[in-house]
Design a protein around this motif. Structure first.
Motif, PDB file in Angstrom:
ATOM      1  N   ARG A  59      39.853  58.003  58.269  1.00  0.00           N
ATOM      2  CA  ARG A  59      38.864  57.317  57.454  1.00  0.00           C
ATOM      3  C   ARG A  59      39.079  57.642  55.980  1.00  0.00           C
ATOM      4  O   ARG A  59      38.935  56.775  55.113  1.00  0.00           O
ATOM      5  CB  ARG A  59      37.474  57.763  57.918  1.00  0.00           C
ATOM      6  N   ARG A  60      39.389  58.883  55.702  1.00  0.00           N
ATOM      7  CA  ARG A  60      39.668  59.301  54.320  1.00  0.00           C
ATOM      8  C   ARG A  60      40.766  60.372  54.340  1.00  0.00           C
ATOM      9  O   ARG A  60      40.695  61.312  55.124  1.00  0.00           O
ATOM     10  CB  ARG A  60      38.421  59.911  53.666  1.00  0.00           C
ATOM     11  N   ILE A  61      41.753  60.209  53.456  1.00  0.00           N
ATOM     12  CA  ILE A  61      42.728  61.267  53.177  1.00  0.00           C
ATOM     13  C   ILE A  61      42.783  61.358  51.666  1.00  0.00           C
ATOM     14  O   ILE A  61      43.448  60.568  51.014  1.00  0.00           O
ATOM     15  CB  ILE A  61      44.125  60.942  53.739  1.00  0.00           C
ATOM     16  N   ARG A  62      42.030  62.266  51.101  1.00  0.00           N
ATOM     17  CA  ARG A  62      41.820  62.259  49.661  1.00  0.00           C
ATOM     18  C   ARG A  62      42.051  63.610  49.022  1.00  0.00           C
ATOM     19  O   ARG A  62      41.130  64.422  48.913  1.00  0.00           O
ATOM     20  CB  ARG A  62      40.386  61.823  49.354  1.00  0.00           C
TER      21      ARG A  62
ATOM     22  N   GLN B  21      36.548  66.564  60.482  1.00  0.00           N
ATOM     23  CA  GLN B  21      36.695  66.571  59.018  1.00  0.00           C
ATOM     24  C   GLN B  21      37.059  67.945  58.465  1.00  0.00           C
ATOM     25  O   GLN B  21      36.412  68.941  58.782  1.00  0.00           O
ATOM     26  CB  GLN B  21      35.378  66.116  58.380  1.00  0.00           C
ATOM     27  N   VAL B  22      38.081  67.980  57.626  1.00  0.00           N
ATOM     28  CA  VAL B  22      38.405  69.189  56.876  1.00  0.00           C
ATOM     29  C   VAL B  22      38.227  68.892  55.395  1.00  0.00           C
ATOM     30  O   VAL B  22      38.728  67.879  54.895  1.00  0.00           O
ATOM     31  CB  VAL B  22      39.847  69.668  57.155  1.00  0.00           C
ATOM     32  N   ALA B  23      37.491  69.737  54.713  1.00  0.00           N
ATOM     33  CA  ALA B  23      37.280  69.571  53.275  1.00  0.00           C
ATOM     34  C   ALA B  23      37.438  70.926  52.613  1.00  0.00           C
ATOM     35  O   ALA B  23      37.064  71.952  53.165  1.00  0.00           O
ATOM     36  CB  ALA B  23      35.885  69.005  53.008  1.00  0.00           C
TER      37      ALA B  23
ATOM     38  N   VAL C 188      39.829  65.302  54.336  1.00  0.00           N
ATOM     39  CA  VAL C 188      40.530  64.516  55.361  1.00  0.00           C
ATOM     40  C   VAL C 188      39.587  64.299  56.536  1.00  0.00           C
ATOM     41  O   VAL C 188      38.973  65.245  57.027  1.00  0.00           O
ATOM     42  CB  VAL C 188      41.812  65.227  55.849  1.00  0.00           C
ATOM     43  N   GLN C 189      39.458  63.041  56.936  1.00  0.00           N
ATOM     44  CA  GLN C 189      38.588  62.685  58.059  1.00  0.00           C
ATOM     45  C   GLN C 189      39.375  61.870  59.069  1.00  0.00           C
ATOM     46  O   GLN C 189      39.890  60.805  58.734  1.00  0.00           O
ATOM     47  CB  GLN C 189      37.404  61.846  57.567  1.00  0.00           C
ATOM     48  N   ALA C 190      39.448  62.373  60.283  1.00  0.00           N
ATOM     49  CA  ALA C 190      40.046  61.611  61.378  1.00  0.00           C
ATOM     50  C   ALA C 190      38.912  61.187  62.300  1.00  0.00           C
ATOM     51  O   ALA C 190      38.134  62.026  62.752  1.00  0.00           O
ATOM     52  CB  ALA C 190      41.070  62.456  62.125  1.00  0.00           C
TER      53      ALA C 190
ATOM     54  N   GLY D 270      32.092  62.994  52.330  1.00  0.00           N
ATOM     55  CA  GLY D 270      32.162  64.106  53.270  1.00  0.00           C
ATOM     56  C   GLY D 270      30.809  64.742  53.533  1.00  0.00           C
ATOM     57  O   GLY D 270      30.710  65.697  54.309  1.00  0.00           O
ATOM     58  N   SER D 271      29.742  64.221  52.904  1.00  0.00           N
ATOM     59  CA  SER D 271      28.425  64.866  52.972  1.00  0.00           C
ATOM     60  C   SER D 271      27.349  64.014  53.612  1.00  0.00           C
ATOM     61  O   SER D 271      26.220  64.475  53.766  1.00  0.00           O
ATOM     62  CB  SER D 271      27.943  65.208  51.554  1.00  0.00           C
ATOM     63  N   THR D 272      27.632  62.779  53.971  1.00  0.00           N
ATOM     64  CA  THR D 272      26.584  61.909  54.483  1.00  0.00           C
ATOM     65  C   THR D 272      26.103  62.372  55.858  1.00  0.00           C
ATOM     66  O   THR D 272      26.860  62.956  56.622  1.00  0.00           O
ATOM     67  CB  THR D 272      27.096  60.450  54.582  1.00  0.00           C
ATOM     68  N   ASN D 273      24.839  62.095  56.140  1.00  0.00           N
ATOM     69  CA  ASN D 273      24.255  62.448  57.437  1.00  0.00           C
ATOM     70  C   ASN D 273      25.029  61.810  58.581  1.00  0.00           C
ATOM     71  O   ASN D 273      25.213  62.421  59.623  1.00  0.00           O
ATOM     72  CB  ASN D 273      22.813  61.931  57.534  1.00  0.00           C
ATOM     73  N   PHE D 274      25.399  60.561  58.370  1.00  0.00           N
ATOM     74  CA  PHE D 274      26.074  59.803  59.417  1.00  0.00           C
ATOM     75  C   PHE D 274      27.531  59.555  59.039  1.00  0.00           C
ATOM     76  O   PHE D 274      27.898  59.630  57.865  1.00  0.00           O
ATOM     77  CB  PHE D 274      25.344  58.477  59.669  1.00  0.00           C
TER      78      PHE D 274
END
Lengths: 432, 432, 432
Positions: free
Chosen positions: C48-51, C429-431, C16-18, C110-114
C-alpha cells in the motif's frame, strides 16, 4: 555504509550495471521473405540494473529491505520486504520477494556467472508478492521456505496488485549437509523448489477481452529476445471480433530439482525446471458471425521444461562461490602491481516447449492462425551455449564479457528454424 | 552529508526546484481562426527538479554517481555513471551522462543564470548512454572528453535502450589557459564540442511505421513551449495509409564553439551550435491507393543553428562563476541583518531553422501537408530576450524571477508569425 | 536515522505497508444480468505504501522533505516541499503537500485508525502543488494554513503540472485551546478547512475532447472500489462523435468542519465535508448528425457531502493520539514476556451524492445514457461501518485487521441497489 541509532541499524548498498549488447548476423531472425531494418535486434548501451538498497534492523524483531530499480524508463521496486524475526528457524517475511523455485534465479543479479541468466529462470517466477515463512534448521544445513503468493506468469514479476483472485503456494527445501565439515563436499548444496497454484484470466465467452500477455509467459533467449509466445495474433483479433483469445485458465504447477558444488576455485551449478499450465482458447461455432462471442472454450494443459549446467574456474586461485569471487587477492590499483581476479565460465542449456501447443485448436479451421502458438514465429525448442570471462578488478568493480550462441527448432516462416542468435555482451559493474 | 567507511565515502546531496509559470497574452499562439481554451499555455505551479544524489568513491579507483529525478509523473534516472579513475588525466566513465557538446547544457540545473536554458541547449544532446574517456591535462588548463554513445535527438535524453543500432561519437575540448594565473583573464574559458553519428529510424517502404517523434527533434522556447517540429500530421497518417511518415534517416552532425569569462562579480557566457540531420519522407506514386506503402523515399539534409549570449552581474559583490554565487557574504537569517546576495542577468538568443524544411517534398502534390515541416504551425525562426534577478538568501536557498519575450517568424495560420510568447517564471530552489 | 554536518541535519525515515485484501460475497456488485469473473473484486496481496523519507534542515531558515512512493507500478513523489522558516508563526512552504481541508486526510498514512481512510477523504483534495503560509499562534493553541494551489479533483492528487490555468485557494484553522492545560479537554481539537477555486477542463463545442476523468472525481468505498463516477460512457462517445462529454467547468468549493478528542486511552475523531462543483455537458441539437460538435452546453452545480465518526480504545492502556499509539508499554520481543499494545476501533460514515446528478440533461433524449451520472452504475448514497483491531508489536511494527461493510442506494442494473461490499483487510506495517 551503515547508520546506527541504539540497536537500530540502516545499511545503504548499491548495485549498478552498465551493459553493451551486440548481436551478430541478426538481420532476419524469423526468416521473413522481406526483412526490414527493424526486424534486427538493436545493438545498444543500457543500464541493466541501478539498485540502491536500504536494509535495516529495528531491534531484534524487525528487519526490512527496500531496493528500488532505476534502470528502466520509470523507477519501480524490485525487492521490498518486512521481516518479523521470531527465531533463526522461523522468520515471517511479507512483501515482494524472489519466488522460491529456481536456483540461478535466487543468485544475486551481481553474482551470476553470466551477464544474463539462462533458460530455467524463464520458467520460474521472478519476484512475487506474498507472505512466507523461512528459516535455517540443523545448524544451518537445511534451509526452508514456505509461502503464499499472488502468483506470476513464468519469468515475470508480479504486478503491483493481483490480476485475479487465485493464489499460489510456493515451497523450497535446500540442503548443504556438509556445510560445517571442511572437505571436498563442504560446498555441496542441493534442493527442490516448487509452486502450486491457479490462474484465472478471464472467460472466453464473457464479454471480457482476454489478453494473452498478462498471465501467459513469453520465453526469452540468454540474449533477452523473445523466441516463444502464445498466439497473440489470435488474442488481438479477440478484442475486435469476439473473445477468441488465448489465456491462462487453470492449474499452474512448477517443480525444480537443483544442485551446486563449489570446491576451491571451481564451481558447478545445475538445475532442471518444468512448468505446467492450463490454457484456454475461445472458439466460434461454424458459421457464426465474426463479431459474435466465442461459443465454446477449449482447455488444454501444456508442459514446458528447461535445464542448464554452468561451470566456473577462477584462474587466479580465489575461492569460487554462489556469490561470485568475494575479494581478489591482488586488487587492481592505479599504478600498483595487482591485476585483480579472473574467472572463466561456460554453460549449456535447453528449453523445450510442449509440442501440442502448435496443434490446431479443436473446433477451428486449423492452420497457424488457429493454434495455441504460431509455429511460424514461436520456436519449439532452443539450445544455447555460452562462454565468458569475468574480471574482478577490485571487490567493488567487476567487468564481464560473454559470447552466447542459441539455436532453435522451428519458429521461422514456412516451418524453417529461426536464425541462430549470436551475442557479444559486455558489462561494467560497481557494487558496494 | 557524508558517510565514510575506511577509504570508502558516500555523499548524499539534493536539488529541489519548485517553479511558478505564468504566460501573458497567450490566447492564440498559432493564430487559429477559432482558438479555444486549451490552445492557451497553462499557468502552473510545478516541480522542475527533485533530485537526490548519491555520489561515492570506493577506494582510489572506483567512483559513482546516481541522481534519480522525482519531479515528473514517474521517477526516472538523470545521472548515473561509474568511474574507473586510472589517473586525473584519464578517467573511464560508463553510464548516462550529459552529451559533451553545449556549454549552458553542461552547467548544473541549479546554477544557470536563468530558470530555463536557452536555444543552444535545444540543439545539443541532453543526456546520453555511453562510454567516455575524460581528463584534465596541463595543470588542469585543458579538459577533454571523448565518448561513444547510443545517440539522441536534439534536446532530448537518451531512452533507456537504443532505438536503432547506429551510434554516435562525441568529443569536446575546453581550455582555461590562465586558470592558474591570477588576473583579468583567469576566469576565461573557451572550447568546442561536437558529435558525429547516424540515426536509422525505420524504412518508409518497409511495412514498419516510422513515427516522427523518436529520433527527430522538436525545439522549444525558453518558456518550454514547442514552436518547431517536423510534420507529425504526415507521420500520423502514415500508420493508417502507408508509410509516408518523416523520420531521421542518416548522418547527424553537431558542432558548437563556446566561451565564458568570469571576472570578479561579472560573468559572460556565449555559444553557437549547429545541428545537421538527414531526414527522409516516404512518397506515394501518383494514382497509388492511399492504403499502399510508400513507393519511394526522399532524403534531404537539414541544418538548424542557434546562438546565445548571456551576462550576469552580482550587485552585492560576490564572485560570479560558472556555478553561480557559491556563498552570499551576508546570508539571510530570520531576524538577522543579512539579506543574501542579489544577481542581475540578461540574455539574447536566436534559433534558425533550415528554410528548405518548409518546401514541398518532391514527388508529392505539395502544400503545407506535404512538406517536411508545416509552415502554418512550425516557425522558421525564433528570437528571445530575457531579464532576471537571482536572490541567494543563503548558500542553500535561491529564488529566481525571470521575464522572457520570444518572437517568431512564421509558424501561424496562413503564413502569419506565431504570437509572441511572454513569460514570467519564478523559482524557489533548495540545494545542498 | 540522522546525519549531521554543523547545523545541517538530514533524517532518513521509512514507512512500508504490505496489505492483504479479501472481498466477501462480491460476485456481482452492479447486479448485471450475466456477471463474469472479472466483475469481481480481486483478492490481492499488495504494497500500500513504500515511502522512504528524506527530511532535513539546512541552518535555521531552510527545511525540506522528500518522500517518494515506490508501492505502485512506477515510483512517484508523494510529499516534497521546501520551507522558509521565518518564524514559528509563519513558515512559507512551497511544493507538494496535503490539501488543508479534511482531518483524517491530514493524519499520516501510518497512523489512521483503519487501514483505509473513510468517505470524507474522498471529497477532500489529496496532495496538491502550491505555496502555503502556515504557522502556530497563541502558544501553539491555534494552527493556520493559507495556500494557493493548482487545484485537484476530489480525492485525487495533483498531476505534476496543472491541466488548466485556474487555481484554488485553500485555508484551514485548527484550534487546540486546552493544549497547554492538563485535564479532560487537553486533547480536544477542532477546526474548519476549505477550498475555493475553479476548474476549466475544456469546451464542449471547441473541437477539444473533454474527458471526464481529469478534473471530475470518482468516489470510492473504504474497500477502495469506485461506486460513483460521472457518465464516462457519454465522454467516451465524445471522442468519436463530437464533444458531448461531461467535464468540470466552473467553481469548485469545499468546506469541512472537524473535531477530535483524545483522553487517556480513548480517541474520537469526526468530520463533515461538502464539495460543490460546476459541471457541464455538451448537447447536440435535435437532428444534428452524430459526428458534429455539441451545439450547446448545459452547466449545473452539484453538491456532494460526506461525514464520519470514528472511535478508538487502547485496551492495553497506552495513550491514544492523532498519531496512533506511539510506543507500547510492553513491546513484543522474541521469547520475552511483552505482547505489545492492542487497540480496538470502530467507525461509521456516509457519502451522499447530489440527486440532481442522475436527472436527464436538458435538451437531450433523456435516459440513463443522457444524465450526468448513470443511475445503473453510479450509486446515489453509500453508508459504511467498520470495526478493527490494531496490534502494535513494537514501536516500529504494527499489524491491523479490519472488517468493513458498505451498503448503497442505487447504482445497480434496473434501479436496484448495488450489492453490499464486505471486506476483510489486513496490514503488516513497519515504520521508523
Amino acid at each position: 555504509f551503515s547508520l546506527k541509532k541504539g540497536d537500530y541499524e540502516l545499511k545503504i548498498k548499491g548495485l549498478v550495471q552498465a551493459d553493451l549488447r551486440y548481436f551478430l548476423d541478426d538481420f532476419n531472425p524469423t526468416r521473413k521473405a522481406a526483412p526490414v531494418e527493424s526486424d534486427r535486434f538493436n545493438d545498444t548501451i543500457l543500464f541493466r540494473r541501478i539498485r540502491p538498497t536500504f536494509e535495516g534492523s529495528l531491534g531484534k524483531l524487525v528487519g526490512f529491505r527496500l531496493t528500488p530499480e532505476f534502470a528502466g524508463d520509470s523507477a519501480t521496486i524490485v525487492d521490498a520486504y518486512l521481516d518479523a524475526k521470531f527465531d533463526p528457524a522461523y522468520t515471517l517475511r511479507v512483501g515482494k520477494v524472489k519466488g522460491p523455485v529456481a536456483l540461478e534465479r535466487l543468485q544475486s543479479g551481481g553474482s551470476t556467472n553470466f551477464i544474463e541468466r539462462g533458460f530455467p529462470t524463464e520458467l520460474a517466477p521472478n519476484r512475487d508478492l506474498g507472505v512466507q515463512l523461512q528459516g535455517d534448521l540443523f545448524n544451518s544445513t537445511l534451509n526452508y521456505t514456505l509461502g503464499y503468493y499472488n502468483g506470476t506468469a513464468d519469468g515475470r514479476d508480479a504486478t503491483s496488485s493481483d490480476g485475479d483472485s487465485r493464489k499460489e503456494i510456493g515451497a523450497r527445501l535446500f540442503a548443504e549437509p556438509f556445510k560445517n565439515s571442511p572437505g571436498i563436499l563442504q560446498g555441496l548444496g542441493f534442493g527442490i523448489g516448487s509452486t502450486f497454484g491457479s490462474k484465472e484470466q478471464g472467460e472466453a465467452n464473457s464479454g471480457v477481452a482476454a489478453t494473452t500477455n498478462n498471465f501467459l509467459p513469453r520465453y526469452r533467449t540468454p540474449g533477452q529476445n523473445v523466441f516463444f509466445q502464445y498466439n497473440t495474433a489470435r488474442a488481438a483479433a479477440a478484442a475486435a471480433i469476439g473473445h477468441t483469445g488465448i489465456y491462462a485458465d487453470g492449474d499452474h504447477v512448477r517443480i525444480s530439482p537443483q544442485v551446486y558444488w563449489y570446491y576451491n576455485n571451481l564451481g558447478l551449478i545445475a538445475e532442471y525446471i518444468r512448468s505446467e499450465q492450463e490454457v484456454s482458447a475461445g472458439v466460434l461455432a461454424a458459421g457464426a458471425a465474426a463479431s459474435t462471442r466465442a461459443t465454446s472454450t477449449v482447455t488444454e494443459s501444456f508442459t514446458n521444461d528447461a535445464w542448464q549446467v554452468s561451470a566456473s574456474w577462477v584462474i587466479t586461485g580465489e575461492d569460487a562461490s554462489f556469490r561470485g569471487v568475494a575479494k581478489p587477492k591482488n586488487a587492481y590499483t592505479p599504478g600498483g602491481p595487482g591485476w585483480g581476479a579472473f574467472e572463466l565460465a561456460a554453460r549449456y542449456g535447453e528449453l523445450d516447449i510442449d509440442d501440442d501447443v502448435f496443434n490446431a485448436i479443436p473446433g477451428t479451421a486449423g492452420g497457424a492462425a488457429n493454434s495455441f502458438a504460431n509455429p511460424n514465429s514461436a520456436a519449439s525448442e532452443a539450445k544455447s551455449y555460452g562462454v565468458g570471462v569475468n574480471w574482478y578488478l577490485t571487490s567493488n568493480l567487476k567487468t564481464q564479457l560473454n559470447y552466447t550462441n542459441t539455436s532453435f527448432e522451428g519458429g521461422a516462416a514456412g516451418g524453417q528454424d529461426r536464425e541462430d542468435e549470436k551475442t557479444i555482451f559486455a558489462r561494467f559493474q560497481v557494487a558496494f
